[in-house]
Design a protein around this motif. Structure first.
Motif, PDB file in Angstrom:
ATOM      1  N   ALA A 173     -16.908 -11.749   0.462  1.00  0.00           N
ATOM      2  CA  ALA A 173     -18.199 -11.234  -0.008  1.00  0.00           C
ATOM      3  C   ALA A 173     -18.395 -11.416  -1.506  1.00  0.00           C
ATOM      4  O   ALA A 173     -19.490 -11.766  -1.963  1.00  0.00           O
ATOM      5  CB  ALA A 173     -18.325  -9.759   0.359  1.00  0.00           C
ATOM      6  N   VAL A 174     -17.349 -11.177  -2.306  1.00  0.00           N
ATOM      7  CA  VAL A 174     -17.485 -11.264  -3.760  1.00  0.00           C
ATOM      8  C   VAL A 174     -17.732 -12.697  -4.206  1.00  0.00           C
ATOM      9  O   VAL A 174     -18.661 -12.978  -4.975  1.00  0.00           O
ATOM     10  CB  VAL A 174     -16.242 -10.698  -4.464  1.00  0.00           C
ATOM     11  CG1 VAL A 174     -16.317 -10.935  -5.967  1.00  0.00           C
ATOM     12  CG2 VAL A 174     -16.102  -9.207  -4.173  1.00  0.00           C
ATOM     13  N   VAL A 175     -16.917 -13.615  -3.727  1.00  0.00           N
ATOM     14  CA  VAL A 175     -17.068 -15.021  -4.130  1.00  0.00           C
ATOM     15  C   VAL A 175     -18.437 -15.549  -3.705  1.00  0.00           C
ATOM     16  O   VAL A 175     -19.114 -16.244  -4.485  1.00  0.00           O
ATOM     17  CB  VAL A 175     -15.935 -15.876  -3.534  1.00  0.00           C
ATOM     18  CG1 VAL A 175     -16.144 -17.350  -3.857  1.00  0.00           C
ATOM     19  CG2 VAL A 175     -14.580 -15.414  -4.070  1.00  0.00           C
ATOM     20  N   ARG A 176     -18.891 -15.180  -2.525  1.00  0.00           N
ATOM     21  CA  ARG A 176     -20.203 -15.633  -2.058  1.00  0.00           C
ATOM     22  C   ARG A 176     -21.330 -15.036  -2.895  1.00  0.00           C
ATOM     23  O   ARG A 176     -22.271 -15.739  -3.297  1.00  0.00           O
ATOM     24  CB  ARG A 176     -20.400 -15.268  -0.587  1.00  0.00           C
ATOM     25  CG  ARG A 176     -19.474 -15.976   0.384  1.00  0.00           C
ATOM     26  CD  ARG A 176     -20.005 -15.898   1.810  1.00  0.00           C
ATOM     27  NE  ARG A 176     -20.360 -14.542   2.208  1.00  0.00           N
ATOM     28  CZ  ARG A 176     -19.524 -13.671   2.777  1.00  0.00           C
ATOM     29  NH1 ARG A 176     -18.254 -14.021   2.996  1.00  0.00           N
ATOM     30  NH2 ARG A 176     -19.936 -12.459   3.128  1.00  0.00           N
ATOM     31  N   ALA A 177     -21.255 -13.731  -3.168  1.00  0.00           N
ATOM     32  CA  ALA A 177     -22.326 -13.065  -3.915  1.00  0.00           C
ATOM     33  C   ALA A 177     -22.463 -13.638  -5.318  1.00  0.00           C
ATOM     34  O   ALA A 177     -23.587 -13.855  -5.812  1.00  0.00           O
ATOM     35  CB  ALA A 177     -22.061 -11.562  -3.977  1.00  0.00           C
ATOM     36  N   PHE A 178     -21.333 -13.898  -5.973  1.00  0.00           N
ATOM     37  CA  PHE A 178     -21.414 -14.422  -7.338  1.00  0.00           C
ATOM     38  C   PHE A 178     -21.713 -15.914  -7.366  1.00  0.00           C
ATOM     39  O   PHE A 178     -22.324 -16.408  -8.325  1.00  0.00           O
ATOM     40  CB  PHE A 178     -20.151 -14.051  -8.115  1.00  0.00           C
ATOM     41  CG  PHE A 178     -20.187 -12.633  -8.614  1.00  0.00           C
ATOM     42  CD1 PHE A 178     -20.696 -12.347  -9.861  1.00  0.00           C
ATOM     43  CD2 PHE A 178     -19.771 -11.579  -7.809  1.00  0.00           C
ATOM     44  CE1 PHE A 178     -20.770 -11.036 -10.322  1.00  0.00           C
ATOM     45  CE2 PHE A 178     -19.844 -10.266  -8.249  1.00  0.00           C
ATOM     46  CZ  PHE A 178     -20.349  -9.986  -9.507  1.00  0.00           C
ATOM     47  N   ALA A 179     -21.332 -16.634  -6.341  1.00  0.00           N
ATOM     48  CA  ALA A 179     -21.720 -18.045  -6.264  1.00  0.00           C
ATOM     49  C   ALA A 179     -23.241 -18.173  -6.165  1.00  0.00           C
ATOM     50  O   ALA A 179     -23.838 -19.114  -6.715  1.00  0.00           O
ATOM     51  CB  ALA A 179     -21.055 -18.706  -5.060  1.00  0.00           C
ATOM     52  N   ARG A 180     -23.877 -17.209  -5.510  1.00  0.00           N
ATOM     53  CA  ARG A 180     -25.338 -17.252  -5.362  1.00  0.00           C
ATOM     54  C   ARG A 180     -26.053 -17.120  -6.700  1.00  0.00           C
ATOM     55  O   ARG A 180     -27.188 -17.572  -6.839  1.00  0.00           O
ATOM     56  CB  ARG A 180     -25.810 -16.155  -4.403  1.00  0.00           C
ATOM     57  CG  ARG A 180     -25.431 -16.396  -2.953  1.00  0.00           C
ATOM     58  CD  ARG A 180     -26.087 -15.370  -2.030  1.00  0.00           C
ATOM     59  NE  ARG A 180     -25.588 -15.501  -0.667  1.00  0.00           N
ATOM     60  CZ  ARG A 180     -24.751 -14.655  -0.084  1.00  0.00           C
ATOM     61  NH1 ARG A 180     -24.314 -13.590  -0.743  1.00  0.00           N
ATOM     62  NH2 ARG A 180     -24.351 -14.853   1.153  1.00  0.00           N
ATOM     63  N   ILE A 181     -25.410 -16.483  -7.675  1.00  0.00           N
ATOM     64  CA  ILE A 181     -26.038 -16.381  -8.999  1.00  0.00           C
ATOM     65  C   ILE A 181     -25.438 -17.401  -9.974  1.00  0.00           C
ATOM     66  O   ILE A 181     -25.674 -17.335 -11.179  1.00  0.00           O
ATOM     67  CB  ILE A 181     -25.942 -14.949  -9.563  1.00  0.00           C
ATOM     68  CG1 ILE A 181     -24.485 -14.530  -9.820  1.00  0.00           C
ATOM     69  CG2 ILE A 181     -26.640 -13.957  -8.636  1.00  0.00           C
ATOM     70  CD1 ILE A 181     -24.354 -13.223 -10.612  1.00  0.00           C
ATOM     71  N   GLY A 182     -24.649 -18.327  -9.449  1.00  0.00           N
ATOM     72  CA  GLY A 182     -24.121 -19.422 -10.262  1.00  0.00           C
ATOM     73  C   GLY A 182     -22.854 -19.112 -11.029  1.00  0.00           C
ATOM     74  O   GLY A 182     -22.479 -19.867 -11.936  1.00  0.00           O
ATOM     75  N   TRP A 183     -22.150 -18.022 -10.670  1.00  0.00           N
ATOM     76  CA  TRP A 183     -20.926 -17.646 -11.372  1.00  0.00           C
ATOM     77  C   TRP A 183     -19.686 -18.202 -10.681  1.00  0.00           C
ATOM     78  O   TRP A 183     -19.678 -18.431  -9.474  1.00  0.00           O
ATOM     79  CB  TRP A 183     -20.818 -16.120 -11.437  1.00  0.00           C
ATOM     80  CG  TRP A 183     -21.676 -15.495 -12.489  1.00  0.00           C
ATOM     81  CD1 TRP A 183     -22.937 -15.874 -12.852  1.00  0.00           C
ATOM     82  CD2 TRP A 183     -21.354 -14.374 -13.315  1.00  0.00           C
ATOM     83  NE1 TRP A 183     -23.413 -15.072 -13.849  1.00  0.00           N
ATOM     84  CE2 TRP A 183     -22.465 -14.137 -14.153  1.00  0.00           C
ATOM     85  CE3 TRP A 183     -20.237 -13.555 -13.418  1.00  0.00           C
ATOM     86  CZ2 TRP A 183     -22.483 -13.095 -15.091  1.00  0.00           C
ATOM     87  CZ3 TRP A 183     -20.256 -12.520 -14.348  1.00  0.00           C
ATOM     88  CH2 TRP A 183     -21.367 -12.303 -15.175  1.00  0.00           C
ATOM     89  N   GLY A 184     -18.625 -18.408 -11.487  1.00  0.00           N
ATOM     90  CA  GLY A 184     -17.359 -18.893 -10.968  1.00  0.00           C
ATOM     91  C   GLY A 184     -16.326 -17.785 -10.886  1.00  0.00           C
ATOM     92  O   GLY A 184     -16.507 -16.686 -11.426  1.00  0.00           O
ATOM     93  N   TRP A 185     -15.210 -18.082 -10.224  1.00  0.00           N
ATOM     94  CA  TRP A 185     -14.152 -17.115  -9.943  1.00  0.00           C
ATOM     95  C   TRP A 185     -12.817 -17.616 -10.475  1.00  0.00           C
ATOM     96  O   TRP A 185     -12.414 -18.763 -10.210  1.00  0.00           O
ATOM     97  CB  TRP A 185     -14.080 -16.893  -8.431  1.00  0.00           C
ATOM     98  CG  TRP A 185     -12.987 -15.977  -7.964  1.00  0.00           C
ATOM     99  CD1 TRP A 185     -12.611 -14.793  -8.511  1.00  0.00           C
ATOM    100  CD2 TRP A 185     -12.134 -16.188  -6.838  1.00  0.00           C
ATOM    101  NE1 TRP A 185     -11.582 -14.232  -7.789  1.00  0.00           N
ATOM    102  CE2 TRP A 185     -11.266 -15.070  -6.759  1.00  0.00           C
ATOM    103  CE3 TRP A 185     -12.019 -17.203  -5.881  1.00  0.00           C
ATOM    104  CZ2 TRP A 185     -10.295 -14.963  -5.764  1.00  0.00           C
ATOM    105  CZ3 TRP A 185     -11.055 -17.089  -4.893  1.00  0.00           C
ATOM    106  CH2 TRP A 185     -10.215 -15.965  -4.843  1.00  0.00           C
ATOM    107  N   GLY A 186     -12.112 -16.739 -11.224  1.00  0.00           N
ATOM    108  CA  GLY A 186     -10.818 -17.090 -11.801  1.00  0.00           C
ATOM    109  C   GLY A 186      -9.720 -17.296 -10.787  1.00  0.00           C
ATOM    110  O   GLY A 186      -8.661 -17.846 -11.123  1.00  0.00           O
ATOM    111  N   GLY A 187      -9.932 -16.895  -9.541  1.00  0.00           N
ATOM    112  CA  GLY A 187      -8.947 -17.138  -8.495  1.00  0.00           C
ATOM    113  C   GLY A 187      -8.848 -18.597  -8.108  1.00  0.00           C
ATOM    114  O   GLY A 187      -7.917 -18.990  -7.386  1.00  0.00           O
ATOM    115  N   ARG A 188      -9.773 -19.417  -8.601  1.00  0.00           N
ATOM    116  CA  ARG A 188      -9.761 -20.851  -8.310  1.00  0.00           C
ATOM    117  C   ARG A 188      -9.148 -21.664  -9.442  1.00  0.00           C
ATOM    118  O   ARG A 188      -9.068 -22.894  -9.345  1.00  0.00           O
ATOM    119  CB  ARG A 188     -11.191 -21.333  -8.049  1.00  0.00           C
ATOM    120  CG  ARG A 188     -11.765 -20.841  -6.731  1.00  0.00           C
ATOM    121  CD  ARG A 188     -13.211 -21.241  -6.572  1.00  0.00           C
ATOM    122  NE  ARG A 188     -13.716 -20.963  -5.228  1.00  0.00           N
ATOM    123  CZ  ARG A 188     -15.001 -20.939  -4.900  1.00  0.00           C
ATOM    124  NH1 ARG A 188     -15.912 -21.162  -5.823  1.00  0.00           N
ATOM    125  NH2 ARG A 188     -15.371 -20.679  -3.657  1.00  0.00           N
TER     126      ARG A 188
END
Length: 203
Positions: A173-188
């Motif tokens: 849910a978190v990765v999807r929600a922030f991807a929708r606003i164009g944000w990246g994730w440090g887990g990648r």
């Protein structure tokens, strides 16, 4: 035995406001000081509803850059609908501007005028364009696979803890929600992994 349905939640609510004089004073000088890359006038306080680890609705606040405030409110609205668990959410002045103390409290936060970990460059947090979400469940993991926070050690094996409350997972849910606003994730990230870290630039 049939599991009980989750308790109904009140509607999601988010409010965006400029920092009050009292809030500015509370942030100065440990969280913000002259020379920081953004002025206090460019920051906004987002007060929003989140689901706690107890499954109930709570109110929290984040200080973010005004350019991303509406997007942040949108992303957390999606997490609320998904019932993603958040331990607590207080601006980091509650911890004297200490990133370490905020993490130890498993506190979700955003703005802090500081350098990036292991760097002399400004962190995205210093611009109010990054969020550390449930940092105990989602540790900063050094290249040698260790974390500085003992409570996070049980969360180092990401495959084993994927389904636990508060854990940010690939495709979740978190990765999807922030991807929708164009944000990246440090887990990648490669090498160092910052599983708590979400940012507008992805860095």
């Amino acid at each position: 035995m049939i599991a009980a349905a989750p308790a109904a939640l009140p509607p999601y609510h988010a409010q965006i406001a400029p920092l009050s004089p009292a809030q500015r004073n509370a942030m100065t000088p440990r969280v913000w000081r002259p020379g920081c890359p953004v002025p206090l006038s460019d920051l906004r306080r987002v007060t929003l509803t989140y689901v706690g680890f107890d499954g109930r609705a709570h109110r929290g606040a984040l200080v973010v850059n005004r350019s991303v405030a509406a997007s942040i409110a949108q992303a957390f609205g999606q997490l609320y609908v998904a019932r993603f668990a958040i331990r607590r959410m207080l601006p980091i002045e509650a911890y004297g501007g200490s990133d370490f103390r905020s993490i130890e409290a498993d506190n979700t936060s955003s703005f802090n005028c500081r350098s990036a970990t292991g760097s002399s460059n400004w962190s995205e947090h210093a611009y109010g364009r990054a969020i550390d979400l449930d940092p105990i469940e989602n540790p900063y993991v050094a290249t040698d696979g260790t974390t500085s926070h003992p409570a996070s050690r049980r969360y180092l094996d990401r495959a084993r803890v994927r389904s636990l409350p508060g854990v940010i997972a690939e495709g979740g849910a978190v990765v999807r929600a922030f991807a929708r606003i164009g944000w990246g994730w440090g887990g990648r990230w490669s090498g160092t992994r910052d599983y708590q870290h979400l940012s507008a630039s992805g860095s």
